[in-house]
Design a protein around this motif. Structure first.
Motif, PDB file in Angstrom:
ATOM      1  N   GLY A  10       7.181   1.538  -7.614  1.00 54.49           N
ATOM      2  CA  GLY A  10       8.210   2.108  -8.471  1.00 54.49           C
ATOM      3  C   GLY A  10       8.970   3.219  -7.797  1.00 54.49           C
ATOM      4  N   LEU A  11       8.307   4.053  -7.028  1.00 56.91           N
ATOM      5  CA  LEU A  11       8.939   5.213  -6.417  1.00 56.91           C
ATOM      6  C   LEU A  11       9.981   4.816  -5.408  1.00 56.91           C
ATOM      7  CD1 LEU A  11       8.990   8.221  -6.466  1.00 56.91           C
ATOM      8  CD2 LEU A  11       7.166   8.275  -4.775  1.00 56.91           C
ATOM      9  N   ALA A  12       9.870   3.627  -4.876  1.00 56.46           N
ATOM     10  CA  ALA A  12      10.860   3.175  -3.900  1.00 56.46           C
ATOM     11  C   ALA A  12      12.131   2.699  -4.560  1.00 56.46           C
ATOM     12  CB  ALA A  12      10.284   2.048  -3.060  1.00 56.46           C
ATOM     13  N   SER A 142      -0.777  -2.879 -13.804  1.00 58.39           N
ATOM     14  CA  SER A 142      -0.477  -2.872 -15.223  1.00 58.39           C
ATOM     15  C   SER A 142       0.662  -1.907 -15.514  1.00 58.39           C
ATOM     16  CB  SER A 142      -1.726  -2.478 -16.014  1.00 58.39           C
ATOM     17  OG  SER A 142      -2.197  -1.214 -15.589  1.00 58.39           O
ATOM     18  N   GLN A 143       1.492  -2.266 -16.502  1.00 59.54           N
ATOM     19  CA  GLN A 143       2.650  -1.461 -16.865  1.00 59.54           C
ATOM     20  C   GLN A 143       2.194  -0.175 -17.545  1.00 59.54           C
ATOM     21  OE1 GLN A 143       5.984  -2.289 -16.303  1.00 59.54           O
ATOM     22  NE2 GLN A 143       6.254  -0.150 -16.849  1.00 59.54           N
ATOM     23  N   VAL A 144       2.871   0.926 -17.228  1.00 61.48           N
ATOM     24  CA  VAL A 144       2.602   2.197 -17.887  1.00 61.48           C
ATOM     25  C   VAL A 144       3.861   2.628 -18.616  1.00 61.48           C
ATOM     26  CG1 VAL A 144       0.830   2.909 -16.260  1.00 61.48           C
ATOM     27  CG2 VAL A 144       3.205   3.480 -15.795  1.00 61.48           C
ATOM     28  N   CYS A 172       9.812   0.523 -15.416  1.00 61.12           N
ATOM     29  CA  CYS A 172       9.617  -0.409 -14.294  1.00 61.12           C
ATOM     30  C   CYS A 172       8.667   0.159 -13.247  1.00 61.12           C
ATOM     31  CB  CYS A 172      10.941  -0.796 -13.650  1.00 61.12           C
ATOM     32  SG  CYS A 172      11.929   0.595 -13.079  1.00 61.12           S
ATOM     33  N   ILE A 173       7.680   0.919 -13.712  1.00 66.54           N
ATOM     34  CA  ILE A 173       6.633   1.420 -12.825  1.00 66.54           C
ATOM     35  C   ILE A 173       5.304   0.867 -13.319  1.00 66.54           C
ATOM     36  CG2 ILE A 173       5.334   3.467 -12.112  1.00 66.54           C
ATOM     37  CD1 ILE A 173       7.906   3.143 -10.666  1.00 66.54           C
ATOM     38  N   VAL A 174       4.477   0.414 -12.409  1.00 68.26           N
ATOM     39  CA  VAL A 174       3.168  -0.105 -12.765  1.00 68.26           C
ATOM     40  C   VAL A 174       2.092   0.714 -12.062  1.00 68.26           C
ATOM     41  CG1 VAL A 174       3.930  -2.458 -13.207  1.00 68.26           C
ATOM     42  CG2 VAL A 174       3.284  -1.781 -10.896  1.00 68.26           C
ATOM     43  N   GLY A 175       0.923   0.757 -12.678  1.00 68.31           N
ATOM     44  CA  GLY A 175      -0.206   1.465 -12.093  1.00 68.31           C
ATOM     45  C   GLY A 175      -1.399   0.551 -11.976  1.00 68.31           C
ATOM     46  N   TYR A 176      -2.454   1.036 -11.346  1.00 71.82           N
ATOM     47  CA  TYR A 176      -3.677   0.255 -11.197  1.00 71.82           C
ATOM     48  C   TYR A 176      -4.521   0.349 -12.463  1.00 71.82           C
ATOM     49  CZ  TYR A 176      -2.604  -0.430  -6.322  1.00 71.82           C
ATOM     50  OH  TYR A 176      -2.007  -0.816  -5.160  1.00 71.82           O
ATOM     51  N   PRO A 177      -5.396  -0.631 -12.682  1.00 74.06           N
ATOM     52  CA  PRO A 177      -6.210  -0.619 -13.908  1.00 74.06           C
ATOM     53  C   PRO A 177      -7.028   0.653 -14.091  1.00 74.06           C
ATOM     54  CG  PRO A 177      -6.349  -2.755 -12.824  1.00 74.06           C
ATOM     55  CD  PRO A 177      -5.598  -1.859 -11.895  1.00 74.06           C
ATOM     56  N   GLY A 179      -5.978   3.568 -13.748  1.00 77.68           N
ATOM     57  CA  GLY A 179      -5.104   4.651 -14.156  1.00 77.68           C
ATOM     58  C   GLY A 179      -4.542   5.464 -13.017  1.00 77.68           C
ATOM     59  N   THR A 180      -4.575   4.945 -11.797  1.00 76.38           N
ATOM     60  CA  THR A 180      -4.030   5.648 -10.640  1.00 76.38           C
ATOM     61  C   THR A 180      -2.737   4.995 -10.192  1.00 76.38           C
ATOM     62  OG1 THR A 180      -5.268   4.314  -9.074  1.00 76.38           O
ATOM     63  CG2 THR A 180      -6.328   6.316  -9.885  1.00 76.38           C
ATOM     64  N   TYR A 181      -1.947   5.778  -9.465  1.00 79.20           N
ATOM     65  CA  TYR A 181      -0.693   5.269  -8.911  1.00 79.20           C
ATOM     66  C   TYR A 181      -0.770   5.033  -7.404  1.00 79.20           C
ATOM     67  CZ  TYR A 181       4.254   4.852  -7.857  1.00 79.20           C
ATOM     68  OH  TYR A 181       5.466   4.386  -7.414  1.00 79.20           O
ATOM     69  N   ARG A 182      -1.622   5.831  -6.701  1.00 72.47           N
ATOM     70  CA  ARG A 182      -1.856   5.699  -5.257  1.00 72.47           C
ATOM     71  C   ARG A 182      -0.547   5.833  -4.472  1.00 72.47           C
ATOM     72  NH1 ARG A 182      -6.139   0.577  -5.365  1.00 72.47           N
ATOM     73  NH2 ARG A 182      -7.250   1.265  -7.227  1.00 72.47           N
ATOM     74  N   GLY A 183       0.127   6.921  -4.734  1.00 69.61           N
ATOM     75  CA  GLY A 183       1.427   7.132  -4.112  1.00 69.61           C
ATOM     76  C   GLY A 183       1.394   7.365  -2.620  1.00 69.61           C
ATOM     77  N   ASN A 184       0.230   7.658  -2.074  1.00 65.93           N
ATOM     78  CA  ASN A 184       0.141   7.912  -0.639  1.00 65.93           C
ATOM     79  C   ASN A 184      -0.160   6.662   0.170  1.00 65.93           C
ATOM     80  OD1 ASN A 184       0.648  10.674  -0.817  1.00 65.93           O
ATOM     81  ND2 ASN A 184      -1.492  11.121  -1.321  1.00 65.93           N
ATOM     82  N   ARG A 185      -0.302   5.500  -0.500  1.00 66.50           N
ATOM     83  CA  ARG A 185      -0.571   4.263   0.242  1.00 66.50           C
ATOM     84  C   ARG A 185       0.727   3.705   0.788  1.00 66.50           C
ATOM     85  NH1 ARG A 185      -1.166  -1.154  -0.033  1.00 66.50           N
ATOM     86  NH2 ARG A 185      -0.296  -1.383  -2.123  1.00 66.50           N
ATOM     87  N   ALA A 186       0.655   3.057   1.972  1.00 76.21           N
ATOM     88  CA  ALA A 186       1.857   2.509   2.608  1.00 76.21           C
ATOM     89  C   ALA A 186       2.466   1.408   1.740  1.00 76.21           C
ATOM     90  CB  ALA A 186       1.518   1.958   3.988  1.00 76.21           C
ATOM     91  N   LEU A 187       3.789   1.371   1.732  1.00 70.65           N
ATOM     92  CA  LEU A 187       4.537   0.373   0.963  1.00 70.65           C
ATOM     93  C   LEU A 187       4.739  -0.893   1.779  1.00 70.65           C
ATOM     94  CD1 LEU A 187       6.346  -0.102  -1.628  1.00 70.65           C
ATOM     95  CD2 LEU A 187       8.262   0.646  -0.214  1.00 70.65           C
ATOM     96  N   THR A 188       4.440  -2.067   1.193  1.00 67.91           N
ATOM     97  CA  THR A 188       4.713  -3.338   1.864  1.00 67.91           C
ATOM     98  C   THR A 188       6.094  -3.840   1.473  1.00 67.91           C
ATOM     99  OG1 THR A 188       3.841  -4.764   0.133  1.00 67.91           O
ATOM    100  CG2 THR A 188       2.254  -3.874   1.720  1.00 67.91           C
TER     101      THR A 188
END
Length: 625
Positions: A10-12, A142-144, A172-177, A179-188
């Motif tokens: 989503g952040l991208a 999952s959608q938040v 249009c942002i989704v998170g992991y089940p 409840g985390t977003y993991r914003g520091n993980r590399a984007l594919t």
């Protein structure tokens, strides 16, 4: 760019929207890509134009107005992905069939040639489908509906406001089940495209519904700032697209065919045979074999093969005995059509093969001869060392076969091959001449370590195929002369074989076989011919891709006959038992060149102790392209 790579899906999106909105002006996705290669649209023009379009008539701005941008964004992603897939396909073209034999493809019930074609035929629509599939399936996202649902996003994070806007305004942002977003993980790239697609769909819905929550001047201003921040990255992306387009154009201009692969193989043999009775009949020689395989696929899962071959390989002549290479091919350097076949799947229950020329019984096992050393170009040196001799008890050329998948590890191979299928004269043809009928039950990966094949062959040989008459037990280059039951009479042979291979650990495999042929010379009598061997295989011995091999066994031997047949042959059985000892070591110089020194030692050639031992030395070099 480092901050950009830290964003999740989503952040991208703001940057992605900037990229797409930059390309909105052209009327098609192709034009959009072309227009984008020049320069980045000035931020102030983007804001002004977009604001004017929204403010002047919000209700008239529909999803259709965003479709060219969406197509452009997806096309950009497709261009590089198509190139990557083409490169991967080209790099693996030869590895599919390095030994020039169709058996390796057909042996796998899941064999699929889709990758050969899909990389060349992907469209933007198909790529969009992949992105949408990724959106649905990726890691159970999952959608938040509120930024507070993302436990690892804090108000102090630099991107907090952007995330909050995308979550709460556009959804249009989704998170992991968890409840985390993991914003520091590399984007594919797929994540980028999936997130972009989700946000564009949401904005399009809002525009089409003419709701109050349309994109505002503040949103466009935020996009303007992001565009300015990532202008260098956008320019670099355009350069990459230009470079990829050039590479794709070059590949298309130089490819052999969009549906046909060309694979080649060349073998060089330097060899000699030594023994007190060899005399001057054999000297050091240099021989070769060349094969060109043209493999065509019409739907991605089938294979039509046409093979051209030329060579000078022929066996050494010893006292009453021929010692043949596994890679025999003596065409006097003339180019011949060696193999024509078509192999295709029937859903997931079977594979069917149709063979028009130069087909042996081993071919219709669909790669299930079990012996790991069965590769005349890269493994065993001799014909005997390749496989159980029961596969050589018929004079065959053309026919059909099917490989039925009974369970995950159990399969049944059934096939019929004629030796004179193209001859319309009486006593020949598809069903009236020489033939071989094979049935084999194959069990793979028993306890994840053991493979076993139970083989039955019924063969009829009714015409002379040697200078002296009928050969039924085995052809030249394998076994004693008496084991051929050569009495100038039509012969029927029923052969039974058991082959097994045990993978004890990654660097060592123990295998072997036993074969019996019950042969009846019509109107004369019966005979029994036995053969057996033990094989040792050492994969990756001394380096990746190397292979060591040892074969110890008894070549086909006449063990008994009825009185009348024994009188015709000259003896009731071979007098002694000769032992075949073979060792080789394949050294893989690179992905395309192997050098294989090997030695074959025969005690009591022709199963007769009156013949001195014979030793053959071979240096084989294999080139694949």
């Amino acid at each position: 760019m480092n901050d950009f790579m830290l964003w999740r899906t989503g952040l991208a999106i703001p940057s992605a929207l900037t990229l797409v909105l930059t390309f909105v002006a052209p009327s098609s996705s192709a034009e959009a890509i072309s227009a984008s290669r020049g320069s980045v649209t000035p931020p102030e023009q983007l804001v002004a134009a977009s604001t004017e379009a929204v403010d002047s008539n919000p209700s008239s701005t529909s999803q259709a107005s965003l479709q060219p941008a969406l197509d452009a964004g997806v096309s950009i992603m497709s261009a590089e992905n198509v190139a990557e897939q083409n490169a991967a396909t080209n790099s693996s073209t030869i590895d599919t069939n390095r030994d020039g034999d169709s058996r390796e493809i057909a042996a796998d019930p899941d064999f699929d040639l889709d990758s050969d074609l899909d990389a060349d035929s992907l469209t933007s629509a198909e790529m969009l489908q992949q992105v949408q599939q990724y959106t649905r399936d990726d890691q159970s996202l999952s959608q938040v509906t509120s930024i507070t649902q993302l436990s690892d996003v804090q108000p102090t994070d630099w991107a907090y406001q952007a995330l909050q806007s995308l979550v709460e305004r556009y959804g249009c942002i989704v998170g992991y089940p968890d409840g985390t977003y993991r914003g520091n993980r590399a984007l594919t790239r797929f994540e980028f495209a999936a997130g972009l697609n989700a946000c564009l769909d949401r904005i399009s819905e809002l525009l089409a519904a003419s709701t109050a929550d349309l994109a505002t001047r503040e949103d466009l201003a935020a996009l303007q700032r992001l565009q300015e921040e990532f202008a260098a990255e956008l320019a670099a992306l355009r350069e990459q697209v230009d470079s990829l387009d050039g590479r794709i154009a070059e590949m298309e201009a130089n490819q052999f065919s969009t549906t046909t692969k060309l694979a080649g193989e060349t073998l060089f043999f330097v060899s000699d045979v030594f023994g007190d009775e060899i005399g001057e009949d054999n000297v050091t020689n240099f021989q070769y074999r060349v094969r060109l395989n043209f493999d065509t696929s019409f739907n991605g899962r089938d294979q039509l093969r046409a093979r051209l071959q030329a060579g000078t390989l022929q066996p050494f002549t010893q006292p009453g005995f021929d010692l043949g290479y596994g890679a025999f091919a003596n065409t006097s350097s003339n180019v011949v059509m060696d193999n024509v076949s078509y192999i295709f799947p029937l859903d997931d229950i079977a594979t069917v093969g149709i063979y028009a020329n130069a087909t042996g019984l081993d071919d219709i096992t669909f790669g299930n001869t079990i012996n790991p050393l069965d590769n005349p170009a890269r493994s065993a040196i001799s014909r005997f060392g390749q496989r159980n001799a029961v596969y050589r008890t018929a004079n065959t050329s053309a026919g059909a076969a099917v490989n039925l998948f009974l369970t995950e590890g159990l399969s049944l191979q059934v096939g019929y091959l004629a030796g004179e299928a193209s001859d319309p004269n009486p006593g020949s043809g598809l069903f009236n001449g020489n033939y071989g009928l094979l049935g084999q039950l194959t069990a793979r990966n028993i306890f994840d370590v053991l493979d076993i094949a139970l083989t039955y062959v019924n063969a009829y040989t009714g015409t002379s195929v040697t200078s002296t008459g009928i050969t039924a037990g085995v052809p030249f280059g394998v076994g004693s002369r008496n084991a051929r039951v050569d009495v100038d009479r039509p012969v029927i042979a029923n052969s039974y074989g058991v082959t097994a291979n045990l993978r004890l650990f990654p660097g060592f495999q123990l295998g072997g076989w036993v074969g019996l042929s019950d042969i009846r010379a019509i109107g004369v009598g019966d005979a029994d011919v036995w053969n057996y061997a033990v094989t040792l295989a050492f994969p990756d011995l001394g380096g990746q891709g190397n292979l060591g091999g040892i074969i110890v066994g008894m070549q086909p031997r006449l063990t008994g006959t009825s009185p009348n047949l024994g009188e015709r042959i000259g003896r009731r059985s071979d007098p002694d038992v000769g032992v075949h000892i073979e060792a080789f070591y394949r050294i893989m110089l690179n992905d395309r060149i192997d050098i294989t020194p090997g030695i074959i030692w025969l005690t009591a050639p022709n199963h007769d102790n009156s013949n001195d031992d014979a030793i053959q030395g071979v240096l084989r070099t294999t080139f694949r392209f």
